[in-house]
Scaffold this active site. Sequence first.
Site, PDB file in Angstrom:
ATOM      1  N   ASP A  12      29.137  27.785  50.986  1.00  0.00           N
ATOM      2  CA  ASP A  12      28.773  29.199  50.887  1.00  0.00           C
ATOM      3  C   ASP A  12      28.443  29.730  52.274  1.00  0.00           C
ATOM      4  OD1 ASP A  12      29.065  28.978  48.215  1.00  0.00           O
ATOM      5  OD2 ASP A  12      26.967  29.272  47.680  1.00  0.00           O
ATOM      6  N   ASP A 131      35.983  32.712  36.321  1.00  0.00           N
ATOM      7  CA  ASP A 131      34.640  32.332  35.882  1.00  0.00           C
ATOM      8  C   ASP A 131      34.583  32.531  34.373  1.00  0.00           C
ATOM      9  OD1 ASP A 131      34.040  31.960  38.523  1.00  0.00           O
ATOM     10  OD2 ASP A 131      32.897  33.826  38.763  1.00  0.00           O
TER      11      ASP A 131
END
Lengths: 256, 216
Positions: A12, A131
């Site tokens: 990230d 997702d």
Amino acid sequence: MALAKRIIPCLDVTDGRVVKGVNFVGLRDAGDPVEIARRYQEQGADELTFLDITASSDNRDLILHIIEDVASQVFIPLTVGGGVREVADIRRLLNAGADKVSINSSAVTNPQLVADAAGKFGSQAIVVAIDAKNTGSEEFPKWEVFTHGGRKNTGLDAIEWALKMEAMGAGEILLTSMDRDGTKIGFNLPLTRSVSDIVNIPVIASGGVGNLQHLVDGVLEGHADAVLAASIFHFGEYTVQQAKEAMRAAGIEVRL
Amino acid sequence: MQKIAIVDYGMGNLRSVYQAVKHVADGHEVVLTHDPDVVASADKVVFPGQGAMRDCMKNLNESGLRAVVETAAREKPFLGVCVGMQMLFEHSEEADTTGLGIFKGRSLRFPAALMIDENGQKLKVPHMGWNNVKQVRQHPIWQGIENNARFYYVHSYFVHPADTDLVIGVSDYPFTFCGAVAQGQLVAVQFHPEKSDTAGLQLYRNFVNWDGKSSS
């Protein structure tokens, strides 16, 4: 002698710094993307995925510098996702040195983006991130596609959506179970298997990895072509090499 | 000092090829170029390709680079990569595309009916990821690279050469297909050395150091 299942650490990035994966022993500069990427390459990572979680649009271009720096020194495939809205965003990332760009919410709001991007840059460069969350029951699950970090239900069936994205030109699917993400109890195997078995393009399993057996399960039971994990590698619990050794011991082809 | 030209005919991002060759160039000049004169004056040529072969051929034809690339492929140490390998052959099944025809043979798509592994599990297309490359013939390009080392592949079509003597490397998916060919001063690989970690960098290093002869 066969194609290896891939292990992909996910980093990230926000405001030009890696915010997870900074717990390597002996890092000169915790958060330096190049140094972290090199560590993973040395451990035997098969690819790297950078997820740009930068909130402010002012700092969006910082990811480009990161990718430029990493791509000049790390010679394994790099995927970048986060905040990709239009073909121009994809072009910038590829020109900076990304090999693949992952499209998530924008594929839902504008599916044509996937077709346009695949037509321009080739399917091999386009990953669609899905997702999914179970809105049915445990016995009879219904997986729906969520966006905005799992807050917004699109009402789209995840399996139908994966097929549609393949037809639109996606070269790979990054499938994250929102039910499992961050839980460390393992991938959602029925979801992974359903999607991986129905599409003909590679599927990367993501969300829920807490130990090395979970990676093994993702491949053997989930039929994933690649497994993505963040925290088990970032916090030094396991190295990529250890993960590969566990997979090999379970009879899975890996690059060791 | 030699000049190594990487041919840029407008098919996307060649930065990673450039970076990798430069990384091992050991002081030699590496140029990413769309200028035919630069390709003509280079000592060695790297010819990459990605995306659809039809677009690659169209761009090559329109770029004004085709003639110098064909000359280089016959005269200089020359390395084709991925679609850059497929383009050296006569034809590709992909959108029924005519290639440069330097080698006889064509590119075929991995046939859906055969894409099952020994456990009965479906094999995906594109063939994407790290696969072993068996060195079926010795060649200077393999110098210092372990036999069966893994290289990174991304492709849906593979070359089927008419002359099997060309083949220097093969992989299995699930059947054995051609991963690398060589003849004279020409080498071509289906995988991506620029994404293949140390084995890939070694292959580019070998190309940089190569005198263009088939035996070392």
